[in-house]
Design an enzyme around this catalytic site. Structure first.
Site, mmCIF file in Angstrom:
data_model
loop_
_atom_site.group_PDB
_atom_site.id
_atom_site.type_symbol
_atom_site.label_atom_id
_atom_site.label_comp_id
_atom_site.label_asym_id
_atom_site.label_seq_id
_atom_site.Cartn_x
_atom_site.Cartn_y
_atom_site.Cartn_z
ATOM 1 N N ASN A 1 32.036 38.253 39.975
ATOM 2 C CA ASN A 1 33.253 37.680 40.560
ATOM 3 C C ASN A 1 34.238 38.806 40.842
ATOM 4 O O ASN A 1 34.457 39.675 39.975
ATOM 5 C CB ASN A 1 33.899 36.696 39.564
ATOM 6 C CG ASN A 1 35.281 36.251 40.017
ATOM 7 O OD1 ASN A 1 35.402 35.449 40.932
ATOM 8 N ND2 ASN A 1 36.323 36.794 39.390
ATOM 9 N N GLU A 2 34.798 38.798 42.021
ATOM 10 C CA GLU A 2 35.814 39.804 42.384
ATOM 11 C C GLU A 2 35.397 41.187 41.875
ATOM 12 O O GLU A 2 36.129 41.847 41.120
ATOM 13 C CB GLU A 2 37.211 39.386 41.885
ATOM 14 C CG GLU A 2 37.657 38.086 42.535
ATOM 15 C CD GLU A 2 39.139 37.746 42.419
ATOM 16 O OE1 GLU A 2 39.859 38.391 41.645
ATOM 17 O OE2 GLU A 2 39.566 36.809 43.121
ATOM 18 N N GLU B 1 37.241 30.607 45.922
ATOM 19 C CA GLU B 1 38.583 30.496 45.340
ATOM 20 C C GLU B 1 39.589 30.398 46.482
ATOM 21 O O GLU B 1 39.667 31.306 47.316
ATOM 22 C CB GLU B 1 38.921 31.694 44.438
ATOM 23 C CG GLU B 1 38.149 31.662 43.125
ATOM 24 C CD GLU B 1 38.575 32.731 42.129
ATOM 25 O OE1 GLU B 1 39.763 33.122 42.132
ATOM 26 O OE2 GLU B 1 37.699 33.166 41.362
HETATM 27 O O1 AHR Z 1 41.939 31.682 39.781
HETATM 28 C C1 AHR Z 1 42.609 32.643 39.038
HETATM 29 C C2 AHR Z 1 42.011 34.027 39.218
HETATM 30 O O2 AHR Z 1 42.176 34.444 40.534
HETATM 31 C C3 AHR Z 1 40.530 34.155 38.993
HETATM 32 O O3 AHR Z 1 40.207 34.335 37.654
HETATM 33 C C4 AHR Z 1 40.184 35.385 39.778
HETATM 34 O O4 AHR Z 1 38.870 35.346 40.252
HETATM 35 C C5 AHR Z 1 41.210 35.409 40.870
HETATM 36 O O5 AHR Z 1 41.819 36.633 40.987
#
Ligand code: AHR
Length: 499
Positions: free
Chosen positions: A170-171, A301
Site C-alpha cells: 500500500n502506498e 482510496e
Molecule cells: O485512509 C487513511 C490513510 O490514507 C491510509 O492509511 C493511507 O493508505 C492513506 O495515506
C-alpha cells in the site's frame, strides 16, 4: 438545462466493485466502530455490531478492504490468528501509537465479510514484510492440505476461504516503503510471484499504484511490472489513491468538515471533479501498454479529508459530514462510472468513523448515525453491475481556482430487468437546476424519484438528530412529451427509476 439519456445504447458493465469500502485499523473504524466484541451490550454477531452490518447490507456493500492503508505494511497476519488471549499486543505506530490487541484478525475479518455478503480485499505487507509472509497468508487462507491448512482448521476454519482480491503493498511511494516506482516494480514482481493461485481460487492481484496525478508511477509499473520477463500477466489491477483535501496546504488538513463558506463548497466540488482528469491521465498511460484493459485501475482510496472533529484525537481522522460530501460522493462515483471500462474497483476511505465514512458511532459503542454519503451509495446501488447508458448534457461548467467542474453531473444505467436508473447531482450551492430530461427513443414510466438535499448546507446528522440530512421523495416531477422535468435544489443529489 437539458439531459438526454439513451436507453437503447447500453455500454459497458458498471462493476459493482466500484462501490467498495475500506476498513483500516485506524482510530475507531474497526475497534469501537464495527467491532464491539462478543461481550458488548450492543447487539452483535460474534463481535461485529449488528446495526452497522445491517446498514452496510442495505447499500449492498460489494467488497471491503482490510487491514490498511498504512497499517497494512506494519501488519503481520500471524499476530491475528489463534486464541485471542494469546495474541500479541502491537503498537499501531501509524495511527496514534495505540495498542492493537489483535482481537480482530483474519478469521474475524473474513467472518465480517461473510456476514456482510461482500468480497474481502486483503492488503498484504510489502513494506516491512516478506514474500514468504504473503505466500503463507495466501496458503493459510486457501490450502486444503499441509501444515497451514491444519493450523487454519485448528483455529476453527476447516474449509478454505476463496479470497480473490489481494493488494500487494500500500502506498509503496510513502508509508509502504518510500520507494521509487523503479524500486517497487521488481519488488512487486517478486512478492506477486509467491502470492500463488490455489485450485479454484485464482488471485486478482492489485499492485500499489500512484498518488494523485503521478503518471510516471503508472508508466513504470505498466512497463516493468504488468508483465513478467517471460510474458505472464503479473497484476490484474493497479491502484490509485486520491483524496480531496481543501483549504491551506498544511498537514494535517485544516479545513473544517462543517464550518465552510461558499468558497469551501466550491473547492470540494472542483477538487472532487479533478478525479476525472486524474483517472483520464492514468487511463491514457495504461491504454498504451494494455489496450484491451486487462488490468483495471483500482481507486482503492478516495474521499474527503478534513480537519479532525474538534475534541477528537487528530490521529483518528474522525470527521463529520454534510450534504457537500453527499454531492462529492455522487460526483466521484459519476467519474468512476464514466470510466468504468478501466475503473473496475474502488474503495471509499473509510467505512466507519474515519474520513468520509458512511456511518459514525458514539465513542464507547454508543448510538450511530448514517451520513449523507450512505444515502448516495444507497441511491447508486441501482447501478451495480448494470450497463452504462450514455447521458448527454448541456450543463454549464463552473471554474474555481483554475479547476473546471460541471454545474450538473449525471450518470445512468440499464439494469438486467430492463429498468433505467438515472443519478444526477447539482453542484451549485446557491442555485436550483431546472432539468429537462429526454429518454431518447423510449417510452418510460417513472416508478420512483428520491432526493438528498439540505436547506442548510452545513447541516449534519448528529446522534441527537440522526436524520437531519436524509433522502426523501423528489417532489414536482412533471411528465413532458419526451420524458420528465424537475427542479434540483442547490447542492443536491437525485435518483430516478424508470421502467
Ligand atoms: O485512509 C487513511 C490513510 O490514507 C491510509 O492509511 C493511507 O493508505 C492513506 O495515506
Amino acid at each position: 438545462m437539458k439531459l438526454t439519456l439513451h436507453p437503447a445504447e447500453p455500454g459497458p458493465v458498471i462493476d459493482k466493485h466500484i462501490f467498495g469500502h475500506f476498513a483500516e485499523h485506524l482510530g475507531r473504524c474497526v475497534y469501537d466502530g464495527l467491532w464491539v466484541g462478543e461481550d458488548s451490550p450492543v447487539p452483535n454477531v460474534r463481535g461485529w455490531r449488528s446495526d452497522l452490518v445491517a446498514a452496510l447490507k442495505k447499500i449492498r456493500i460489494p467488497n471491503l478492504r482490510w487491514p490498511g492503508g498504512c497499517y497494512a505494511d506494519d501488519y503481520h497476519w500471524r499476530d491475528g490468528i489463534g486464541p485471542r488471549a494469546k495474541r500479541p499486543r502491537r503498537l499501531n505506530a501509524h495511527w496514534g501509537g495505540v495498542v492493537d490487541d489483535n482481537a480482530v484478525g483474519t478469521h474475524e475479518f473474513l467472518d465480517l465479510c461473510e456476514q456482510l455478503g461482500c468480497e474481502p480485499y486483503l492488503a498484504a505487507n510489502v513494506g516491512s514484510g516478506s514474500p514468504r509472509e504473503v505466500r503463507e497468508w495466501v496458503e493459510y487462507c486457501h490450502a486444503t492440505a499441509g501444515t497451514l491448512a491444519d493450523e487454519r482448521a485448528a483455529n476453527g476454519r476447516k474449509e478454505p476461504w476463496k479470497i480473490r482480491l489481494w493488494g500487494i503493498g500500500n502506498e509503496t511511494w510513502g508509508c509502504g516503503g518510500n520507494m521509487t516506482p523503479e524500486q517497487y516494480a521488481p519488488e512487486y514482481r517478486r512478492f506477486a510471484s509467491y502470492a500463488r493461485d490455489f485450485p479454484g481460487a485464482p488471485l486478482y492481484r492489485v499492485a500499489s499504484g500512484a498518488r494523485n496525478d503521478d503518471f510516471h508511477w503508472t508508466d513504470v509499473l505498466m512497463r516493468d511490472a504488468f508483465k513478467a520477463p517471460l510474458g505472464a500477466q503479473m497484476f490484474q489491477g493497479l491502484s490509485l489513491h486520491y483524496y480531496v483535501v481543501p483549504g491551506p496546504n498544511t498537514w494535517p488538513p485544516a479545513h473544517s468538515a462543517t464550518g465552510f463558506d461558499e468558497d469551501g463548497w466550491k473547492s470540494v466540488m472542483a477538487l472532487g471533479w479533478k478525479m476525472d482528469a486524474i483517472v483520464r491521465g492514468h487511463r491514457a498511460v495504461m491504454d498504451r501498454y494494455d489496450p484491451e484493459a486487462r488490468a483495471a485501475l483500482v481507486v482503492d482510496e478516495w474521499g474527503a479529508w478534513y480537519a479532525a472533529e474538534p475534541g477528537t484525537n487528530p490521529n483518528f481522522l474522525y470527521q463529520q459530514q454534510t450534504i457537500r460530501d453527499g454531492v462529492l460522493a455522487a460526483l466521484t462515483l459519476n467519474v468512476f462510472i464514466n470510466h468504468c471500462e478501466r475503473v473496475r474497483i474502488a474503495n471509499l476511505a473509510q467505512v466507519v468513523n474515519v474520513l468520509q465514512a458512511v456511518a459514525l458511532t458514539e465513542p464507547g459503542a454508543g448510538r450511530f448515525v448514517l451520513t449523507p454519503t450512505w444515502d448516495v451509495l444507497a441511491m447508486y446501488a441501482a447501478h451495480h453491475d448494470a450497463r452504462r447508458l450514455p447521458v448527454h448534457s448541456d450543463a454549464a461548467q463552473h471554474v474555481h481556482d483554475g479547476l473546471t467542474y460541471p454545474a450538473v453531473s449525471a450518470t445512468a444505467s440499464l439494469a438486467a430487468d430492463g429498468s433505467v436508473n438515472l443519478t444526477v447531482c447539482n453542484t451549485d450551492p446557491a442555485a436550483s437546476a431546472e432539468i429537462d430530461l429526454t429518454l431518447a427513443n423510449r417510452r418510460a414510466t417513472l416508478r420512483s424519484a428520491s432526493l438528498l438535499a439540505s436547506p442548510v448546507l452545513t447541516a449534519c446528522n448528529t446522534f441527537d438528530q440522526p436524520r437531519a440530512v436524509t433522502t426523501r421523495p423528489l417532489d414536482g416531477v412533471r411528465a413532458t412529451a419526451t420524458g420528465v422535468a424537475f427542479a434540483l435544489p442547490p447542492g443536491s443529489v437525485a435518483a430516478l427509476h424508470f421502467s
